[in-house]
Design a protein around this motif. Structure first.
Motif, PDB file in Angstrom:
ATOM      1  N   ASP A   1      57.253  22.444  10.978  1.00  0.00           N
ATOM      2  CA  ASP A   1      58.643  22.769  11.276  1.00  0.00           C
ATOM      3  C   ASP A   1      59.589  21.729  10.685  1.00  0.00           C
ATOM      4  OD1 ASP A   1      58.310  25.158  12.590  1.00  0.00           O
ATOM      5  OD2 ASP A   1      57.941  24.212  14.512  1.00  0.00           O
TER       6      ASP A   1
ATOM      7  N   THR B   1      64.388  18.630   8.667  1.00  0.00           N
ATOM      8  CA  THR B   1      64.161  20.071   8.713  1.00  0.00           C
ATOM      9  C   THR B   1      65.461  20.788   8.368  1.00  0.00           C
ATOM     10  OG1 THR B   1      63.305  21.887  10.061  1.00  0.00           O
ATOM     11  CG2 THR B   1      64.727  20.321  11.176  1.00  0.00           C
ATOM     12  N   THR B   2      65.350  22.000   7.809  1.00  0.00           N
ATOM     13  CA  THR B   2      66.550  22.760   7.468  1.00  0.00           C
ATOM     14  C   THR B   2      66.367  24.202   7.893  1.00  0.00           C
ATOM     15  OG1 THR B   2      68.124  23.247   5.690  1.00  0.00           O
ATOM     16  CG2 THR B   2      65.801  23.406   5.109  1.00  0.00           C
ATOM     17  N   ASP B   3      67.458  24.867   8.276  1.00  0.00           N
ATOM     18  CA  ASP B   3      67.377  26.229   8.779  1.00  0.00           C
ATOM     19  C   ASP B   3      68.733  26.915   8.584  1.00  0.00           C
ATOM     20  OD1 ASP B   3      66.151  28.384   9.980  1.00  0.00           O
ATOM     21  OD2 ASP B   3      65.582  27.283  11.775  1.00  0.00           O
TER      22      ASP B   3
ATOM     23  N   THR C   1      67.658  23.873  14.949  1.00  0.00           N
ATOM     24  CA  THR C   1      67.271  22.711  14.144  1.00  0.00           C
ATOM     25  C   THR C   1      66.843  21.542  15.022  1.00  0.00           C
ATOM     26  OG1 THR C   1      68.475  23.448  12.234  1.00  0.00           O
ATOM     27  CG2 THR C   1      68.201  21.081  12.445  1.00  0.00           C
TER      28      THR C   1
ATOM     29  N   ASP D   1      63.279  22.321  16.063  1.00  0.00           N
ATOM     30  CA  ASP D   1      62.278  22.096  15.013  1.00  0.00           C
ATOM     31  C   ASP D   1      61.912  20.611  14.927  1.00  0.00           C
ATOM     32  OD1 ASP D   1      61.849  24.708  14.273  1.00  0.00           O
ATOM     33  OD2 ASP D   1      63.234  24.668  12.578  1.00  0.00           O
TER      34      ASP D   1
ATOM     35  N   ASN E   1      74.135  27.012   8.020  1.00  0.00           N
ATOM     36  CA  ASN E   1      72.947  26.188   7.806  1.00  0.00           C
ATOM     37  C   ASN E   1      73.113  24.884   8.562  1.00  0.00           C
ATOM     38  OD1 ASN E   1      71.689  23.733   6.247  1.00  0.00           O
ATOM     39  ND2 ASN E   1      70.428  25.490   5.764  1.00  0.00           N
TER      40      ASN E   1
ATOM     41  N   THR F   1      70.908  21.209   8.975  1.00  0.00           N
ATOM     42  CA  THR F   1      69.764  20.391   8.576  1.00  0.00           C
ATOM     43  C   THR F   1      69.735  19.229   9.549  1.00  0.00           C
ATOM     44  OG1 THR F   1      69.933  21.105   6.293  1.00  0.00           O
ATOM     45  CG2 THR F   1      68.790  19.032   6.675  1.00  0.00           C
TER      46      THR F   1
ATOM     47  N   ALA G   1      67.451  25.700   1.505  1.00  0.00           N
ATOM     48  CA  ALA G   1      67.473  26.866   2.395  1.00  0.00           C
ATOM     49  C   ALA G   1      68.139  28.012   1.641  1.00  0.00           C
ATOM     50  CB  ALA G   1      68.232  26.552   3.677  1.00  0.00           C
TER      51      ALA G   1
ATOM     52  N   ASP H   1      63.683  26.742   3.908  1.00  0.00           N
ATOM     53  CA  ASP H   1      63.851  27.857   4.849  1.00  0.00           C
ATOM     54  C   ASP H   1      64.268  29.084   4.056  1.00  0.00           C
ATOM     55  OD1 ASP H   1      64.190  29.062   7.532  1.00  0.00           O
ATOM     56  OD2 ASP H   1      66.286  29.186   6.927  1.00  0.00           O
TER      57      ASP H   1
ATOM     58  N   LYS I   1      65.731  33.122   4.615  1.00  0.00           N
ATOM     59  CA  LYS I   1      66.196  34.224   5.463  1.00  0.00           C
ATOM     60  C   LYS I   1      66.519  35.416   4.569  1.00  0.00           C
ATOM     61  CE  LYS I   1      66.438  32.338   9.646  1.00  0.00           C
ATOM     62  NZ  LYS I   1      65.945  30.997   9.339  1.00  0.00           N
TER      63      LYS I   1
END
Lengths: 330, 330
Positions: free
Chosen positions: A37, A50-52, A74, A77, A140, A142, B91, B125, B127
């Motif tokens: 993660d 982590t990035t999402d 985030t 994670d 986003n 991070t 991402a 990441d 999506k």
């Protein structure tokens, strides 16, 4: 297949294939190959990153909104990787026509969640695209975290370990679905969206071998990843899975499998037998872990498989999520 | 105004207002208040962090593509902040229907640029959103860097300093516009998109007070920010601005101001008089700085203003970019 389809975003088998066949193929390195993660970076002070991106629809749902989700996702994670979340970045893509009042509500929610979790937003970016080129707002985040005292990861999972979950499963998935489709339940389902770092601080101790937050793809897909990466099997007991009655009802009615529904405020913990009681007690003492439960065990046979024991004594294989299930869930 | 309009994404006055009135209002803290391209974080090893989303249209253009842009943009934000870029996150938001072949070309370009710059992608990441909910692909990169020996920033700018630029201005803006509108030039304009970390390593030395990469909003908007933050004025000499002849032609024909066109491989450097010659020489010795030039000086009078001296001896104020200029440029 020559085009992206929705199932590439499911978190299930096609998502894994896309990552392997395009991203890992060209970008593979020792960092990405950690496949966790969050990624641990070398240096005098060991940090995790982590990035999402968050593309949930609708933007506002019972229990949260895209801003809260972006902060929690985030932070979680990092926290499940054994890191203390320290800093977040925030980048938004706005669609022309978005109401400034909606944007402000989302930013307020980001501020409140970041404050509650004690993790500041340290830098940001804003882009605007023409009407029709995005869906209102994409976010986003991070995150950067610092190593806590003991290391966790799928490589530490051992046969005999217990599998714990910090509470009911599928709440986020059903809450989004209900808001999207206008479903009404006797007891409404609220998204579990929450930052887990303080809960994890509460129960984090030696004997914990691995943690994951079962978001997109749900508990079923997450445990499949762990079984494969840890080269073990995981045996779940169906009757032990904590399930909100309305979630159970929605699943029965709509033919959904709760094991594949997204969660945004739950942590799966794989823990050695000697620590399981204390971890469970400490979890239940925290407001976010009151419905924590032991839901299964790790075995050496059939490495890579997740099996579900039904109340009647049958066993069935729980595979990775196939197809798209619910899109735009996070 | 109650809705987001395209000008909120211009990098000009409305962008600044949006950041102030919604993001800073709710999220303000000592990190965000640094208001730089990258934020410095405390700790034993001082690190810088920056985040950026890329929404350029078209995805492929002469001189680059959205992948190369996403890697360069974030590396450059770190490098101009006086940091050695170390790690990138990646991402992507993919639109259903995107050609896998296009995605692979973009990922290959990300891999090649990251390798050339020596900065690995450490986590990612993916999506997917429905057709019509995004424009093919949006990319966020977040970067982490480590402090180099001397600090730079607008607070170090002093009257008497020189303003240097590492090469021609407006190339990226005109290249995008040409690809988008099908414009043909005798000598085609190529985007300057490039990672600047190695160029900056080459000339970085004491006496450099501030660096910025003049991307969205161009040299004009970037220098306005510096003049305001440094409480000085900046006097530019119009005839010293390095301009590709086709860019000059396009600007004349289309009524564009090159000072507001985006650059993706240029750095503005504010440097003390005793260091200016050496910095300029070192810049010109690097392939990315061959057309470097001194374009202006810093003065104490009229703090916050940027003035342009024309060849005939006149002076006019260069304000921040107003309105939207060219959208989706990066």
């Amino acid at each position: 297949m020559e085009r992206i389809i929705m199932a590439h975003g499911s978190g299930g088998r096609l998502s894994h294939q896309l990552v392997q066949e395009i991203f890992q193929k060209h970008l593979s390195n020792s960092y990405l190959n950690q496949m966790n993660d969050a990624t641990w970076l070398p240096g005098s002070e060991k940090i995790a990153i982590t990035t999402d991106s968050f593309v949930v629809s609708p933007l506002f749902f019972r229990g949260g909104d895209i801003g809260k989700l972006a902060v929690c996702g985030t932070i979680n994670d990092l926290a499940v990787s054994g890191a203390q979340p320290r800093y977040l970045t925030l980048a938004v893509i706005l669609e022309e026509g978005l109401l400034l009042a909606d944007l402000e509500k989302i930013v307020q929610s980001i501020a409140a969640t970041s404050q509650m979790a004690g993790v500041p937003i340290v830098c940001g970016d804003t882009k605007v695209v023409e009407r029709g080129s995005a869906d209102k707002i994409f976010i986003n985040t991070t995150g950067i975290g610092a190593l806590k005292e003991c290391a966790v990861g799928p490589q530490y999972i051992r046969p005999g370990d217990y599998v714990l979950i910090s509470g009911t499963i599928g709440d986020h998935g059903v809450a989004i679905l209900a808001d999207r489709e206008g479903l009404e339940f006797e007891t409404p389902v609220t998204s579990d969206c929450a930052p887990l770092n303080h809960l994890i601080d509460e129960f984090y101790m030696p004997g914990i071998h691995c943690m994951r937050d079962p978001t997109r793809g749900g508990v079923g897909t997450t445990l499949n990843e762990l079984a494969k990466q840890g080269r073990v099997s995981i045996i779940l007991e169906e009757e032990k899975l904590p399930l909100h009655p309305s979630v159970a009802g929605a699943c029965g009615m709509l033919g959904l499998e709760p094991l594949y529904l997204a969660n945004e405020g739950k942590v799966l913990v794989i823990v050695a037998p000697e620590a399981v009681d204390e971890v469970l007690t400490r979890m239940r003492n925290h407001p976010l872990g009151q419905e924590a439960a032991i839901i299964g065990r790790v075995e050496a046979a059939d490495p890579g498989l997740v099996l579900l024991k039904t109340p009647l004594g049958g066993k069935r294989i729980v595979g990775m999520l196939e197809g798209e299930h619910l899109p735009r869930i996070c």
